[in-house]
Design a protein around this motif. Structure first.
Motif, PDB file in Angstrom:
ATOM      1  N   HIS A  81      -2.330  11.258 -15.159  1.00 19.46           N
ATOM      2  CA  HIS A  81      -3.147   9.895 -14.570  1.00 19.46           C
ATOM      3  C   HIS A  81      -2.333   9.196 -13.586  1.00 19.46           C
ATOM      4  O   HIS A  81      -2.885   8.937 -12.506  1.00 19.46           O
ATOM      5  N   MET A  82      -1.038   9.132 -13.629  1.00 15.72           N
ATOM      6  CA  MET A  82      -0.223   8.387 -12.698  1.00 15.72           C
ATOM      7  C   MET A  82      -0.125   9.154 -11.437  1.00 15.72           C
ATOM      8  O   MET A  82      -0.030   8.612 -10.347  1.00 15.72           O
ATOM      9  N   HIS A  83       0.018  10.470 -11.608  1.00 14.38           N
ATOM     10  CA  HIS A  83      -0.225  11.327 -10.251  1.00 14.38           C
ATOM     11  C   HIS A  83      -1.528  11.401  -9.359  1.00 14.38           C
ATOM     12  O   HIS A  83      -1.289  11.041  -8.304  1.00 14.38           O
ATOM     13  N   GLN A 134      -1.142   7.813  -7.843  1.00 13.62           N
ATOM     14  CA  GLN A 134      -0.133   8.003  -6.718  1.00 13.62           C
ATOM     15  C   GLN A 134      -0.876   8.694  -5.460  1.00 13.62           C
ATOM     16  O   GLN A 134      -0.611   8.156  -4.322  1.00 13.62           O
ATOM     17  N   LYS A 135      -1.497   9.711  -5.802  1.00 14.36           N
ATOM     18  CA  LYS A 135      -1.894  10.592  -4.625  1.00 14.36           C
ATOM     19  C   LYS A 135      -3.107   9.512  -3.756  1.00 14.36           C
ATOM     20  O   LYS A 135      -3.122   9.495  -2.609  1.00 14.36           O
ATOM     21  N   LEU A 136      -3.799   8.868  -4.639  1.00 15.43           N
ATOM     22  CA  LEU A 136      -4.798   8.039  -3.924  1.00 15.43           C
ATOM     23  C   LEU A 136      -4.241   6.906  -3.002  1.00 15.43           C
ATOM     24  O   LEU A 136      -4.469   6.793  -1.996  1.00 15.43           O
ATOM     25  N   ASN A 167      -3.703   5.274   1.798  1.00 14.63           N
ATOM     26  CA  ASN A 167      -3.047   4.076   2.276  1.00 14.63           C
ATOM     27  C   ASN A 167      -3.538   2.595   1.575  1.00 14.63           C
ATOM     28  O   ASN A 167      -4.062   1.708   2.279  1.00 14.63           O
ATOM     29  N   LEU A 168      -3.598   2.807   0.176  1.00 13.39           N
ATOM     30  CA  LEU A 168      -4.184   1.680  -0.311  1.00 13.39           C
ATOM     31  C   LEU A 168      -2.996   1.159  -1.485  1.00 13.39           C
ATOM     32  O   LEU A 168      -2.240   1.927  -1.783  1.00 13.39           O
ATOM     33  N   ALA A 219       0.876  -1.254  -0.014  1.00 11.55           N
ATOM     34  CA  ALA A 219      -0.021  -0.025  -0.007  1.00 11.55           C
ATOM     35  C   ALA A 219       0.837   1.204   0.091  1.00 11.55           C
ATOM     36  O   ALA A 219       2.005   1.055   0.603  1.00 11.55           O
ATOM     37  N   GLY A 220       0.322   2.193  -0.511  1.00 14.96           N
ATOM     38  CA  GLY A 220       1.102   3.443  -0.510  1.00 14.96           C
ATOM     39  C   GLY A 220       1.906   3.594  -1.770  1.00 14.96           C
ATOM     40  O   GLY A 220       2.361   5.032  -1.810  1.00 14.96           O
ATOM     41  N   GLY A 221       1.923   2.912  -2.802  1.00 14.27           N
ATOM     42  CA  GLY A 221       2.421   3.012  -3.890  1.00 14.27           C
ATOM     43  C   GLY A 221       1.798   2.265  -5.155  1.00 14.27           C
ATOM     44  O   GLY A 221       0.765   1.675  -5.002  1.00 14.27           O
TER      45      GLY A 221
END
Ligand code: ADP
Ligand code: MG
Length: 338
Positions: A252-254, A257-259, A264-265, A121-123
């Protein structure tokens, strides 16, 4: 008379300064200097609903979102930053925190071990490989395993599944969940599937995930994009469109990444490479999407078919894990050790 006016003017001049000197405790967006209720509302609508979100925003973003001047935007950002405890953490604290990072099990011990416990999670984790290398099977397995209790490698969470190729199979989820001892209908209920019809739609769907978490209270622990690049490749196939494509892809990737960080997923994206990559790309482990996808994925896994129907996962350039390979099987019951 004239003296009275003079004095009044002086008072008025002094008043605002005195007000700003007085320390106002800032707890929320409304408390920031230059942010009235209307501006706060506008900012919140655009997702700037916490002091942290403002502290890390750029002035341009706030000008657009809040209808404020750039000077005000800078003041707002500074004030938000001043409230932040931008404390440094010591190495041992970080180590302790990393030990507690949520990891979703793949169902194969050897695959989990390669990843230091599972999909982190987190990445963003990216699996790339040719057709049939099991990218979609892994997505299905993770969608099920996310719902397992923590002791069994899950997170008792919900999965958002963005399907760009129409490859999602509820029957397969049913099969896998039964083998995990989960109720198939409940498991399917906890997977929210959306078919993306083009790259803009795909981007919009990912942007909506935050709504589901914040407004509908979904405990999302996995976001799947299967596959990441198929629409981008089709929609930006013309000459001279590469720069446009990479710019959108970067955005899109950002968002993904933010999500991953904010909630924390786990974010899992798949990426197809051609059957004879050496002919097309030179490097057999270079996925479509180029450096934008590569730089934004914290964990990249190259998948291929191995001997006797097995699958091989190879970790590519991981910042914190040793290089290596894992061999696993795709069985009727799901992802399993050989
Ligand atoms: P990719 O997404 O990388 O193109 P898939 O994840 O769709 O590949 O992999 C498809 C493979 O998964 C099939 O070739 C088959 O080996 C395996 N597979 C799919 N469904 C089942 C099943 N019900 N039981 C066993 N193996 C399956
Ligand atoms: Mg697939």
């Amino acid at each position: 008379m004239s003296r009275k006016i003079e004095i009044l003017e002086q008072v008025q001049e002094v008043m605002p300064e005195e007000k700003s000197v007085k320390k106002v405790k800032i707890d929320s967006v409304e408390d920031l200097p230059g942010v009235g209720p209307a501006t706060a509302e506008k900012l919140k609508e655009s997702g700037f609903d916490s002091l942290l979100s403002l502290a890390v925003a750029s002035p341009g973003e706030l000008v657009e979102a809040g209808g404020i001047t750039e000077a005000t935007a800078r003041k707002v950002i500074k004030a938000a930053r001043d409230t932040m405890n931008m404390g440094f953490e010591s190495g041992d604290e970080l180590l302790e925190r990393r030990k507690n990072i949520l990891k979703i099990s793949t169902g194969s011990k050897s695959f989990d071990a390669l990843l230091g416990g599972g999909f982190e999670a987190g990445g963003i984790t990216e699996c790339f490989g040719e057709f049939g290398s099991s990218k979609t099977q892994i997505a299905h397995q993770l969608a099920v395993n996310t719902q397992l209790p923590k002791e069994r490698g899950g997170a008792e969470g919900v999965c958002i599944y963005i399907d760009t190729e129409g490859a999602f199979r509820p029957e397969r989820i049913k099969q896998m969940s039964e083998h995990q001892g989960l109720d198939p209908i409940q498991t399917l209920k906890n997977i929210k599937v959306a078919r993306a019809f083009n790259s803009d739609h795909q981007m919009l769907l990912v942007e909506k995930v935050e709504d589901l978490i914040k407004n509908e209270g979904l405990n999302v622990k996995l976001v799947v994009v299967d596959s990441l690049m198929s629409h981008f490749r089709a929609d930006f196939s013309g000459r001279g469109q590469l720069a446009d494509r990479q710019q959108k892809l970067n955005k899109h990737m950002h968002t993904l990444q933010k999500l991953a960080t904010a909630y924390n997923l786990v974010v899992y994206v798949t990426n197809q490479v051609m059957a004879k990559p050496d002919t097309f790309f030179g490097d057999p482990t270079a996925a479509i999407g180029g450096h934008i996808v590569g730089h934004n994925s914290q964990t990249r896994i190259y998948l291929r078919k191995g001997k006797k129907g097995t699958r091989v996962a190879k970790l590519i350039d991981s910042p914190h894990l040793p290089d290596g390979e894992a061999i696993f099987n795709i069985e009727e019951t799901g992802v399993k050790d050989v």
